[in-house]
Design an enzyme around this catalytic site. Structure first.
Site, PDB file in Angstrom:
ATOM      1  N   PRO A 138       0.835  -1.203   0.000  1.00 24.33           N
ATOM      2  CA  PRO A 138       0.000   0.000   0.000  1.00 24.33           C
ATOM      3  C   PRO A 138       0.870   1.254   0.000  1.00 24.33           C
ATOM      4  CG  PRO A 138      -0.637  -1.489   1.757  1.00 24.33           C
ATOM      5  CD  PRO A 138       0.644  -2.006   1.201  1.00 24.33           C
ATOM      6  N   GLU A 139       0.391   2.267  -0.668  1.00 13.88           N
ATOM      7  CA  GLU A 139       1.092   3.535  -0.711  1.00 13.88           C
ATOM      8  C   GLU A 139       0.504   4.435   0.368  1.00 13.88           C
ATOM      9  OE1 GLU A 139       3.278   4.014  -3.466  1.00 13.88           O
ATOM     10  OE2 GLU A 139       2.789   2.114  -4.418  1.00 13.88           O
ATOM     11  N   LYS A 184       3.005   4.666   6.361  1.00 10.67           N
ATOM     12  CA  LYS A 184       2.149   3.525   6.069  1.00 10.67           C
ATOM     13  C   LYS A 184       1.658   2.830   7.339  1.00 10.67           C
ATOM     14  CE  LYS A 184       5.035   2.462   2.616  1.00 10.67           C
ATOM     15  NZ  LYS A 184       5.552   1.564   1.594  1.00 10.67           N
ATOM     16  N   ASN A 209       5.601   0.697  -3.875  1.00 10.50           N
ATOM     17  CA  ASN A 209       6.158   0.185  -5.115  1.00 10.50           C
ATOM     18  C   ASN A 209       5.661   0.901  -6.377  1.00 10.50           C
ATOM     19  OD1 ASN A 209       8.100  -1.620  -5.656  1.00 10.50           O
ATOM     20  ND2 ASN A 209       6.697  -3.318  -6.095  1.00 10.50           N
ATOM     21  N   ARG A 214      11.102  -6.961  -5.420  1.00  7.30           N
ATOM     22  CA  ARG A 214       9.775  -6.454  -5.787  1.00  7.30           C
ATOM     23  C   ARG A 214       9.836  -5.930  -7.217  1.00  7.30           C
ATOM     24  NH1 ARG A 214       8.883  -2.514  -1.062  1.00  7.30           N
ATOM     25  NH2 ARG A 214       9.623  -3.815   0.608  1.00  7.30           N
TER      26      ARG A 214
END
Ligand code: ZN
Length: 266
Positions: free
Chosen positions: A2-3, A51, A165, A252
């Protein structure tokens, strides 16, 4: 992962559902806090920090959670079916008379004293969507280790908090640098602009249900292509038509345009 904007929206939904109301149910399904009971306490606020989510409860307690890769908090009305995942993935249930908040797959869930929140989130750099946002500190942190690849430095929440990401790939594209270019090789102006762009992108997506980086107008129609490179492997670059490439960075997936972005590639 999650951003920062996802976490901010989650905090908003939890705040609407829980803040100012007395908890009628509290169920923390992690061994360390399985016997903790928050029933009867009022939820004071739900605060995003990078986050991390901080649910502050009457009596000086904070429930700290982190969504990491695929964790989620869902809010349900009484009688509504819980659809966030199988029961064994549920880590927390907090409910009042009108809403039930269910936390799924939360890799971090702990109860802290509110005055000790800094132990959980004090290591974070300036939060792109937080009241402490400070572009100069963020820039200084980002450039602190000249030999570090840009993609890694952007994801390190100790430098600046809120980039996951997706934004990582998008920001490297907008900076015209591959994620493997070292921060020491980034032109000074590019680095400054990168921090400004990060802030603009996260602000523009603060309340948007679908994240976009190709249009920063906060309202208005969604663009046909929402992202420049992320998830677009093999498809033509929106600027130059070259097929977008993907490779892992720190295990990732990261995406880049081999023509628009200069620098080493993994
Ligand atoms: Zn391109």
């Amino acid at each position: 992962m999650p951003e920062g904007d996802t976490v901010l929206q989650t905090a908003g939904r939890l705040r609407t559902a829980l803040a100012g109301q007395v908890l009628t149910r509290s169920d923390l399904r992690v061994p360390r806090f399985a016997t903790a009971d928050l029933t009867g306490r009022t939820v004071l606020d739900v605060v995003p920090r990078g986050k991390h989510l901080l649910t502050r409860v009457e009596g000086g307690l904070t429930l700290h959670s982190h969504l990491r890769m695929d964790g989620a908090w869902r809010v349900y009305a009484p009688g509504e079916r819980w659809r966030g995942g199988p029961a064994h993935q549920i880590r927390a249930v907090l409910a009042n008379a009108e809403h039930t908040a269910v936390g799924y797959r939360l890799p971090v869930l702990e109860l802290l004293r509110t005055r000790d929140e800094a132990k959980a989130v004090g290591h974070l750099g300036p939060d792109l969507l937080g009241p402490d946002w400070d572009p100069d500190t963020a820039l200084r942190n980002l450039l602190a280790v000249p030999g570090r690849p840009l993609g890694e430095a952007l994801l390190d929440q100790r430098n600046l908090a809120g980039i996951g990401n997706v934004y990582k790939s998008e920001l490297c594209f907008l900076a015209r640098a591959t994620p493997w270019l070292t921060v020491g090789d980034l032109a000074a102006l590019t680095a400054t602009r990168l921090v400004t762009t990060a802030k603009q992108l996260l602000e523009a997506n603060r309340d948007r249900p679908l994240r976009t980086t190709t249009s920063t107008a906060p309202r208005g129609p969604a663009p046909k292509e929402r992202l420049w490179v992320y998830g677009r492997r093999g498809r033509p670059c929106l600027r130059c038509g070259t097929p977008i490439r993907t490779a892992d960075q720190d295990s990732r997936p990261t995406y880049w345009c081999p023509r628009c972005q200069s620098g080493p590639t993994h």
